[in-house]
Design a protein around this motif. Structure first.
Motif, PDB file in Angstrom:
ATOM      1  N   HIS A  25     -10.057 -12.115  -9.834  1.00  0.00           N
ATOM      2  CA  HIS A  25      -9.368 -13.348 -10.211  1.00  0.00           C
ATOM      3  C   HIS A  25      -9.492 -14.437  -9.157  1.00  0.00           C
ATOM      4  CE1 HIS A  25      -5.519 -15.774 -10.357  1.00  0.00           C
ATOM      5  NE2 HIS A  25      -6.105 -16.067 -11.496  1.00  0.00           N
ATOM      6  N   SER A  26      -9.152 -14.104  -7.895  1.00  0.00           N
ATOM      7  CA  SER A  26      -9.065 -15.138  -6.864  1.00  0.00           C
ATOM      8  C   SER A  26     -10.039 -14.949  -5.708  1.00  0.00           C
ATOM      9  CB  SER A  26      -7.643 -15.201  -6.299  1.00  0.00           C
ATOM     10  OG  SER A  26      -7.324 -14.010  -5.612  1.00  0.00           O
ATOM     11  N   GLY A  27     -10.656 -13.768  -5.620  1.00  0.00           N
ATOM     12  CA  GLY A  27     -11.592 -13.506  -4.534  1.00  0.00           C
ATOM     13  C   GLY A  27     -10.964 -12.857  -3.323  1.00  0.00           C
ATOM     14  N   GLY A  28      -9.623 -12.715  -3.315  1.00  0.00           N
ATOM     15  CA  GLY A  28      -8.962 -12.124  -2.164  1.00  0.00           C
ATOM     16  C   GLY A  28      -7.604 -11.584  -2.532  1.00  0.00           C
ATOM     17  N   CYS A  29      -7.001 -10.825  -1.621  1.00  0.00           N
ATOM     18  CA  CYS A  29      -5.640 -10.342  -1.817  1.00  0.00           C
ATOM     19  C   CYS A  29      -5.062  -9.877  -0.491  1.00  0.00           C
ATOM     20  CB  CYS A  29      -5.577  -9.232  -2.857  1.00  0.00           C
ATOM     21  SG  CYS A  29      -6.329  -7.694  -2.342  1.00  0.00           S
ATOM     22  N   ILE A  30      -3.739  -9.823  -0.448  1.00  0.00           N
ATOM     23  CA  ILE A  30      -3.006  -9.318   0.700  1.00  0.00           C
ATOM     24  C   ILE A  30      -2.578  -7.883   0.404  1.00  0.00           C
ATOM     25  CG2 ILE A  30      -0.937  -9.562   2.130  1.00  0.00           C
ATOM     26  CD1 ILE A  30      -2.866 -11.835   2.581  1.00  0.00           C
ATOM     27  N   ILE A  31      -2.815  -6.977   1.354  1.00  0.00           N
ATOM     28  CA  ILE A  31      -2.358  -5.600   1.226  1.00  0.00           C
ATOM     29  C   ILE A  31      -1.306  -5.370   2.309  1.00  0.00           C
ATOM     30  CG2 ILE A  31      -3.007  -3.167   1.179  1.00  0.00           C
ATOM     31  CD1 ILE A  31      -5.860  -4.027   0.577  1.00  0.00           C
ATOM     32  N   ARG A  32      -0.058  -5.282   1.879  1.00  0.00           N
ATOM     33  CA  ARG A  32       1.035  -5.068   2.822  1.00  0.00           C
ATOM     34  C   ARG A  32       1.112  -3.579   3.213  1.00  0.00           C
ATOM     35  NH1 ARG A  32       1.973 -10.082   4.681  1.00  0.00           N
ATOM     36  NH2 ARG A  32       2.403 -11.557   2.981  1.00  0.00           N
ATOM     37  N   ASN A  33       1.435  -3.346   4.476  1.00  0.00           N
ATOM     38  CA  ASN A  33       1.693  -1.992   4.969  1.00  0.00           C
ATOM     39  C   ASN A  33       0.488  -1.062   4.803  1.00  0.00           C
ATOM     40  OD1 ASN A  33       4.506  -2.485   5.647  1.00  0.00           O
ATOM     41  ND2 ASN A  33       4.863  -2.550   3.438  1.00  0.00           N
ATOM     42  N   LEU A  34      -0.706  -1.589   5.021  1.00  0.00           N
ATOM     43  CA  LEU A  34      -1.878  -0.713   4.990  1.00  0.00           C
ATOM     44  C   LEU A  34      -1.771   0.334   6.097  1.00  0.00           C
ATOM     45  CD1 LEU A  34      -4.653  -0.232   3.602  1.00  0.00           C
ATOM     46  CD2 LEU A  34      -5.663  -1.589   5.434  1.00  0.00           C
ATOM     47  N   ILE A  35      -1.278  -0.086   7.254  1.00  0.00           N
ATOM     48  CA  ILE A  35      -0.997   0.835   8.359  1.00  0.00           C
ATOM     49  C   ILE A  35       0.478   0.690   8.703  1.00  0.00           C
ATOM     50  CG2 ILE A  35      -1.502   1.444  10.751  1.00  0.00           C
ATOM     51  CD1 ILE A  35      -4.267   0.231  10.378  1.00  0.00           C
ATOM     52  N   THR A  36       1.212   1.772   8.624  1.00  0.00           N
ATOM     53  CA  THR A  36       2.648   1.740   8.905  1.00  0.00           C
ATOM     54  C   THR A  36       3.006   2.452  10.200  1.00  0.00           C
ATOM     55  OG1 THR A  36       2.942   3.703   7.508  1.00  0.00           O
ATOM     56  CG2 THR A  36       3.282   1.544   6.469  1.00  0.00           C
ATOM     57  N   ASP A  37       2.055   3.154  10.772  1.00  0.00           N
ATOM     58  CA  ASP A  37       2.288   3.851  12.040  1.00  0.00           C
ATOM     59  C   ASP A  37       1.972   2.892  13.184  1.00  0.00           C
ATOM     60  OD1 ASP A  37       2.408   5.462  14.264  1.00  0.00           O
ATOM     61  OD2 ASP A  37       1.310   7.138  13.368  1.00  0.00           O
ATOM     62  N   TYR A  59       0.816  -1.212   0.000  1.00  0.00           N
ATOM     63  CA  TYR A  59       0.000   0.000   0.000  1.00  0.00           C
ATOM     64  C   TYR A  59       0.851   1.264   0.000  1.00  0.00           C
ATOM     65  CZ  TYR A  59      -3.930   3.056   1.060  1.00  0.00           C
ATOM     66  OH  TYR A  59      -4.883   4.040   1.005  1.00  0.00           O
ATOM     67  N   THR A  60       2.066   1.179   0.519  1.00  0.00           N
ATOM     68  CA  THR A  60       2.910   2.368   0.577  1.00  0.00           C
ATOM     69  C   THR A  60       3.393   2.784  -0.805  1.00  0.00           C
ATOM     70  OG1 THR A  60       4.864   0.999   1.019  1.00  0.00           O
ATOM     71  CG2 THR A  60       3.677   1.905   2.914  1.00  0.00           C
TER      72      THR A  60
END
Length: 289
Positions: A23-35, A8-9
């Protein structure tokens, strides 16, 4: 089937995430919150409520080692716009042919704390609450966007792992019809770092996993968005008093349901319900349309 990951950053745009959901119904979002100070504050705020919760008696769906905290509007350290854009698209919030937009609304908010010894949750679909009966599809594009009733987001407060209860889900199961049963051998485990998030269509089979550790807690902050013209899973009007709602930012007020689902669903005295929150009546869009 692979599950895509996005940082996300460096890539906060919604288009790639939407493509992954299609495509797959899901996903990973890295660093959505970094604080991490935000994560620490949230945990400090909810910890007394986690400790105060008691096991559900006679309910197998949530093991007794699970604690839940609801009514969590104030917990949202928000990248609202990206999540709203995703929900707008995958829930297909346009009423054709007049193109009047029924924007997504918050359906529920739950903090999940899964302690050591918890058994795995059975694989299930969260769209069952809306009686969403789905035919089998070869691909998501065989049916127009809008087949799903909800999209869910889980943000890691602590590190979810396969060992301590990370959400497992079956990629591609958003394409399945009602006759297909979930197969544990197809499960993908959404292992995250604190601040990462897992985004998922409600039509995907998923469930919390067993916590086989001796001393680790799986802590996640979860919310679901649903179509603006469907009933919310958590009754947002009863869990918050008007006095509480008046303290929320305008976008949160609208998100929890204090707005009309266009063209004119949910009015109060033939007016947009958000006018109940402002004594001067100065809100955008004085009427319903």
């Amino acid at each position: 089937m692979a599950v895509d990951e996005f940082d996300y950053t460096t890539n906060p745009k919604a288009d790639g995430i939407v493509a992954s959901l299609v495509h797959s119904g899901g996903c990973i979002i890295r660093n959505l919150i970094t604080d991490y100070n935000v994560l620490e504050k949230i945990e400090n705020d909810v910890r007394p409520h986690i400790e105060a919760d008691r096991p559900w008696i006679g309910v197998d769906f949530c093991p007794p080692e699970t604690r839940r905290v609801m009514e969590n509007r104030a917990l949202s350290p928000k990248p609202y716009q990206t999540i709203l854009c995703i929900a707008m698209y995958v829930l297909d919030c346009c009423a054709r042919p007049t193109v009047l937009v029924s924007e997504p609304q918050l359906s529920n908010t739950i903090v999940f704390s899964i302690g050591p010894g918890a058994k795995r949750q059975e694989l299930h679909r969260d769209d069952s609450i809306h009686h969403n009966k789905l035919p089998e599809l070869a691909s998501y594009h065989d049916c127009r966007i809008g087949r799903d009733t909800s999209v869910g987001l889980s943000v890691a407060g602590k590190k979810p792992t396969k060992a301590n209860g990370a959400t497992r889900f079956i990629p591609g199961s958003h394409l399945w019809g009602e006759e297909r049963c979930p197969d544990e051998d197809l499960a993908y485990y959404a292992e995250l770092q604190p601040g990462d998030a897992f985004l998922m269509l409600a039509s995907c089979y998923h469930g919390g996993s067993a916590n086989t550790t001796a001393d680790e807690e799986r802590l996640v902050y979860s919310c679901f968005m649903t179509k603006g013209f469907l009933r919310q899973e958590e009754n947002q009007y009863l869990v918050n008093s008007l006095e509480q709602v008046k303290q929320y930012p305008r976008d949160v007020q609208k998100l929890i349901g204090y707005s009309v689902s266009k063209p004119f669903l949910g009015w109060v005295n033939l007016e947009d319900p958000i006018k109940m929150l402002y004594n001067d009546g100065k809100v955008e869009g004085n009427g319903m349309r």
